[in-house]
Design a protein around this motif. Structure first.
Motif, PDB file in Angstrom:
ATOM      1  N   GLN A  88     -16.245   8.036  -0.253  1.00 46.62           N
ATOM      2  CA  GLN A  88     -15.198   7.070  -0.583  1.00 46.62           C
ATOM      3  C   GLN A  88     -15.870   5.774  -0.999  1.00 46.62           C
ATOM      4  O   GLN A  88     -17.085   5.617  -0.874  1.00 46.62           O
ATOM      5  CB  GLN A  88     -14.300   6.818   0.623  1.00 46.62           C
ATOM      6  CG  GLN A  88     -15.026   6.106   1.775  1.00 46.62           C
ATOM      7  CD  GLN A  88     -14.134   5.816   2.963  1.00 46.62           C
ATOM      8  OE1 GLN A  88     -13.626   6.715   3.614  1.00 46.62           O
ATOM      9  NE2 GLN A  88     -13.951   4.524   3.253  1.00 46.62           N
TER      10      GLN A  88
ATOM     11  N   ASN B 194      -2.983   4.998  -0.311  1.00 43.52           N
ATOM     12  CA  ASN B 194      -3.638   5.055  -1.625  1.00 43.52           C
ATOM     13  C   ASN B 194      -5.140   5.348  -1.510  1.00 43.52           C
ATOM     14  O   ASN B 194      -5.875   5.225  -2.481  1.00 43.52           O
ATOM     15  CB  ASN B 194      -3.423   3.745  -2.383  1.00 43.52           C
ATOM     16  CG  ASN B 194      -3.936   2.540  -1.600  1.00 43.52           C
ATOM     17  OD1 ASN B 194      -4.307   2.650  -0.431  1.00 43.52           O
ATOM     18  ND2 ASN B 194      -3.950   1.383  -2.232  1.00 43.52           N
ATOM     19  N   HIS B 195      -5.575   5.758  -0.344  1.00 40.17           N
ATOM     20  CA  HIS B 195      -6.989   6.048  -0.081  1.00 40.17           C
ATOM     21  C   HIS B 195      -7.275   7.516  -0.353  1.00 40.17           C
ATOM     22  O   HIS B 195      -6.534   8.391   0.094  1.00 40.17           O
ATOM     23  CB  HIS B 195      -7.289   5.702   1.379  1.00 40.17           C
ATOM     24  CG  HIS B 195      -8.626   6.155   1.875  1.00 40.17           C
ATOM     25  ND1 HIS B 195      -9.778   5.980   1.162  1.00 40.17           N
ATOM     26  CD2 HIS B 195      -8.990   6.781   3.027  1.00 40.17           C
ATOM     27  CE1 HIS B 195     -10.794   6.463   1.857  1.00 40.17           C
ATOM     28  NE2 HIS B 195     -10.332   6.965   2.986  1.00 40.17           N
TER      29      HIS B 195
ATOM     30  N   SER C 132     -10.082   4.283  -7.676  1.00 45.12           N
ATOM     31  CA  SER C 132     -10.012   3.553  -6.409  1.00 45.12           C
ATOM     32  C   SER C 132      -9.592   2.100  -6.608  1.00 45.12           C
ATOM     33  O   SER C 132      -9.006   1.482  -5.718  1.00 45.12           O
ATOM     34  CB  SER C 132     -11.364   3.621  -5.683  1.00 45.12           C
ATOM     35  OG  SER C 132     -11.698   4.948  -5.355  1.00 45.12           O
TER      36      SER C 132
ATOM     37  N   ARG D  80      -3.403   3.324   4.421  1.00 40.89           N
ATOM     38  CA  ARG D  80      -4.331   4.064   3.570  1.00 40.89           C
ATOM     39  C   ARG D  80      -3.611   5.122   2.723  1.00 40.89           C
ATOM     40  O   ARG D  80      -4.192   6.142   2.380  1.00 40.89           O
ATOM     41  CB  ARG D  80      -5.413   4.725   4.437  1.00 40.89           C
ATOM     42  CG  ARG D  80      -6.417   3.740   5.050  1.00 40.89           C
ATOM     43  CD  ARG D  80      -7.321   3.175   3.979  1.00 40.89           C
ATOM     44  NE  ARG D  80      -8.349   2.283   4.498  1.00 40.89           N
ATOM     45  CZ  ARG D  80      -8.328   0.967   4.401  1.00 40.89           C
ATOM     46  NH1 ARG D  80      -7.282   0.380   3.827  1.00 40.89           N
ATOM     47  NH2 ARG D  80      -9.324   0.226   4.861  1.00 40.89           N
TER      48      ARG D  80
ATOM     49  N   PRO E  36     -13.378  -0.662   0.524  1.00 36.86           N
ATOM     50  CA  PRO E  36     -12.317  -1.506  -0.050  1.00 36.86           C
ATOM     51  C   PRO E  36     -12.767  -2.945  -0.280  1.00 36.86           C
ATOM     52  O   PRO E  36     -12.163  -3.669  -1.056  1.00 36.86           O
ATOM     53  CB  PRO E  36     -11.203  -1.426   1.000  1.00 36.86           C
ATOM     54  CG  PRO E  36     -11.887  -1.056   2.271  1.00 36.86           C
ATOM     55  CD  PRO E  36     -13.055  -0.206   1.882  1.00 36.86           C
TER      56      PRO E  36
ATOM     57  N   TYR F 279      -6.549   0.499  -3.845  1.00 37.73           N
ATOM     58  CA  TYR F 279      -7.330   0.674  -2.613  1.00 37.73           C
ATOM     59  C   TYR F 279      -8.420  -0.391  -2.586  1.00 37.73           C
ATOM     60  O   TYR F 279      -8.668  -1.023  -1.558  1.00 37.73           O
ATOM     61  CB  TYR F 279      -7.917   2.087  -2.573  1.00 37.73           C
ATOM     62  CG  TYR F 279      -8.913   2.286  -1.465  1.00 37.73           C
ATOM     63  CD1 TYR F 279      -8.502   2.319  -0.132  1.00 37.73           C
ATOM     64  CD2 TYR F 279     -10.272   2.439  -1.744  1.00 37.73           C
ATOM     65  CE1 TYR F 279      -9.418   2.484   0.888  1.00 37.73           C
ATOM     66  CE2 TYR F 279     -11.190   2.610  -0.730  1.00 37.73           C
ATOM     67  CZ  TYR F 279     -10.757   2.631   0.587  1.00 37.73           C
ATOM     68  OH  TYR F 279     -11.675   2.788   1.599  1.00 37.73           O
TER      69      TYR F 279
ATOM     70  N   THR G  86      -0.413   7.265  -6.413  1.00 37.35           N
ATOM     71  CA  THR G  86      -1.776   7.795  -6.350  1.00 37.35           C
ATOM     72  C   THR G  86      -1.756   9.321  -6.307  1.00 37.35           C
ATOM     73  O   THR G  86      -1.046   9.905  -5.492  1.00 37.35           O
ATOM     74  CB  THR G  86      -2.504   7.241  -5.110  1.00 37.35           C
ATOM     75  OG1 THR G  86      -2.424   5.805  -5.121  1.00 37.35           O
ATOM     76  CG2 THR G  86      -3.975   7.646  -5.120  1.00 37.35           C
TER      77      THR G  86
ATOM     78  N   THR H 144       0.836  -1.203   0.000  1.00 38.25           N
ATOM     79  CA  THR H 144       0.000   0.000   0.000  1.00 38.25           C
ATOM     80  C   THR H 144       0.869   1.251   0.000  1.00 38.25           C
ATOM     81  O   THR H 144       0.547   2.252  -0.669  1.00 38.25           O
ATOM     82  CB  THR H 144      -0.946   0.012   1.213  1.00 38.25           C
ATOM     83  OG1 THR H 144      -1.745  -1.164   1.198  1.00 38.25           O
ATOM     84  CG2 THR H 144      -1.854   1.230   1.193  1.00 38.25           C
TER      85      THR H 144
ATOM     86  N   GLU I  37      -7.150   9.273   5.276  1.00 39.10           N
ATOM     87  CA  GLU I  37      -6.671   9.547   3.923  1.00 39.10           C
ATOM     88  C   GLU I  37      -5.154   9.758   3.925  1.00 39.10           C
ATOM     89  O   GLU I  37      -4.647  10.706   4.510  1.00 39.10           O
ATOM     90  CB  GLU I  37      -7.367  10.782   3.350  1.00 39.10           C
ATOM     91  CG  GLU I  37      -7.083  11.013   1.881  1.00 39.10           C
ATOM     92  CD  GLU I  37      -7.869  12.185   1.317  1.00 39.10           C
ATOM     93  OE1 GLU I  37      -8.335  12.099   0.169  1.00 39.10           O
ATOM     94  OE2 GLU I  37      -8.022  13.198   2.027  1.00 39.10           O
TER      95      GLU I  37
END
Length: 498
Positions: free
Chosen positions: A210, A194-195, A118, A192, A213, A123, A88, A81, A181
């Motif tokens: 959002q 890539n959130h 996403s 997170r 996942p 994510y 991202t 991640t 985030e």
């Protein structure tokens, strides 16, 4: 070889649009930094059609070999991640593009972009979601969706121990908080980096959009208050639902109940769930029309559904919110001992509502699912909860997603149903197997109605699981689908009108 893997990840970023040509060297240098490398030799081979799962495995294998991360699912997820977070785009870039698509093309174009991003950013791990088992089961209430969730990895014992021994952190306060985030994560909290979150105004307040996942259905999204504030179902909540579907008319939006047992999940943080999907409940017809005094212009009725659902619709969202607020207020304080409905016991409230909003033919539509979380000695997990004889299939709370007609079943069922299929074909004694024993009563009852073969056994089991799920929903229904239940439901409608 590691340079090839780095080049492949950069190629993936370019192909998916996560990075532009001008970002390529920058991204490679960020990946080198994460891998503890201070030089890079460009491989001659060019890459396209990169399979993300494979390249992330190569890079994470290297990190494990070099001692950069632990070699277990939890630590590998934290590390890969981190790598994807390097590709991202920043939140401001994503929000700007989303808003441009929304304003100049359509809400659908905006959400299509954000949903793809996403997934491309990993994510939403496409390759894990594909593992989930899904099928449709025909029932008297329509085709119910059944899924056995296999995409959420189980934590390894070492990570569980590390999480137990780690210093407890209050940041972020919960998994829904805006502060997730870009957060690096811990052994007890997912990474997170890539959130990303889309900023929205809902009734003038700051909210975030959002995606889940672990998508259980198409474009499974979460709308959350940017403030860490508790879940409450009230008239204002209905207005928030309508504000969202007015902005995104191709999405539905709904809420888990605000009490435990009847579907409350993360009660500490106000949030709703929605998406671009039509559930069986939305397709279910109204079987009895209703008229609410003072709201004669609102179309209303009782839905043909195993749970107790009032559907109301109107062109006027404010009038609809007023009526929904009245129904909720009446239900909160409603007691009917004969129907075994008690508003409270020893000061503990029992009645609440699971609401689901959508646009239909230009009108606002709201389904109000009556819920009650009372328990008894006979039903310690809840009277209006799956009863013990169904726990071999579904024991967990019945939340928003199940209410609408999608069963989210535990991963254990995959292996158990495989073993059951073999046992039914071979004629094995189910009670001699410790794992299959809990399914014996159910399997013996339905197998007598079929000529079971190796070719049809799985289809039969899936069909019968669907029937069990319909019974699960019937158990969760406050007013049962019989003559007495209809009488009790009508009595509540009369109470509202009084």
């Amino acid at each position: 070889m590691i340079y090839d893997s780095i080049k492949k990840l950069a190629a993936y970023g370019l192909e998916t649009g996560l990075i532009g040509k001008e970002d390529r060297i920058f991204a490679i240098n960020r990946i080198l930094e994460a891998l503890g490398l201070d030089e890079y030799k460009e491989p001659a081979q060019e890459y396209s059609g990169v399979v993300l799962e494979e390249v992330l495995r190569e890079l994470t294998d290297y990190a494990c070999e070099k001692g950069l991360c632990g070699d277990s699912i939890v630590y590998r997820d934290l590390f890969d991640t981190k790598l994807m977070g390097l590709l991202t785009p920043r939140p401001s870039e994503i929000n700007q593009l989303f808003r441009g698509l929304y304003n100049h093309q359509s809400p659908e174009a905006a959400t299509d972009y954000f949903y793809k991003l996403s997934q491309d950013s990993d994510y939403i791990r496409r390759y894990r979601i594909k593992k989930d088992m899904r099928w449709v089961a025909p029932t008297e209430y329509g085709d119910l969706d059944i899924t056995i969730n296999l995409s959420k990895p189980e934590k390894d014992p070492k990570a569980i121990a590390a999480a137990r021994n780690a210093r407890q952190s209050g940041y972020p306060k919960c998994l829904l908080c805006y502060e997730n985030e870009g957060y690096a994560g811990r052994v007890d909290s997912p990474a997170r980096q890539n959130h990303r979150v889309i900023s929205l105004k809902i009734n003038g307040e700051d909210w975030g959009l959002q995606y889940s996942p672990y998508v259980y259905y198409n474009e499974h999204c979460i709308l959350f208050n940017k403030k860490h504030t508790p879940m409450v179902i009230d008239k204002a909540a209905f207005s928030k639902l309508f504000d969202f579907v007015e902005q995104f008319p191709h999405y539905f939006i709904g809420s888990n109940a605000d009490l435990p047992i009847v579907g409350g999940s993360i009660l500490a943080h106000e949030h709703f769930q929605g998406g671009n999907y039509t559930f069986a409940m939305a397709k279910a017809p109204v079987e009895k029309e209703l008229v609410f005094k003072g709201f004669e212009g609102v179309k209303a009725g009782i839905v043909k559904w195993p749970m107790s659902v009032i559907r109301i619709s109107s062109l006027d969202r404010n009038e609809l919110a007023e009526l929904a607020g009245k129904i909720l207020s009446c239900w909160r304080g409603y007691t009917d001992e004969e129907a075994f409905v008690f508003a409270q016991a020893d000061g503990e409230p029992h009645n609440t509502i699971t609401p689901i909003a959508r646009m239909r033919n230009g009108s606002f539509e709201l389904d109000l699912v009556l819920r009650n979380n009372i328990t008894t000695e006979e039903h310690p997990l809840g009277v209006y909860h799956p009863h013990a004889e169904l726990h071999h299939i579904k024991k967990e709370n019945i939340g928003l997603i199940e209410v609408m007609g999608l069963a989210v079943l535990p991963a254990r069922l995959k292996d158990e149903m495989d073993r059951l299929a073999k046992a039914l074909v071979s004629g094995e004694d189910l009670r001699s197997d410790e794992t299959l024993m809990k399914h014996a009563d159910w399997a013996e009852a339905f197998s007598a109605s079929y000529d079971i073969t190796r070719e049809n056994v799985n289809e039969i089991i899936q069909k019968e699981i669907g029937i069990v799920f319909s019974k699960v929903l019937e158990h969760a229904g406050v007013f049962k689908r019989n003559e007495k239940g209809r009488e009790y439901f009508s009595r509540f409608i009369e109470y509202v009108n009084k």
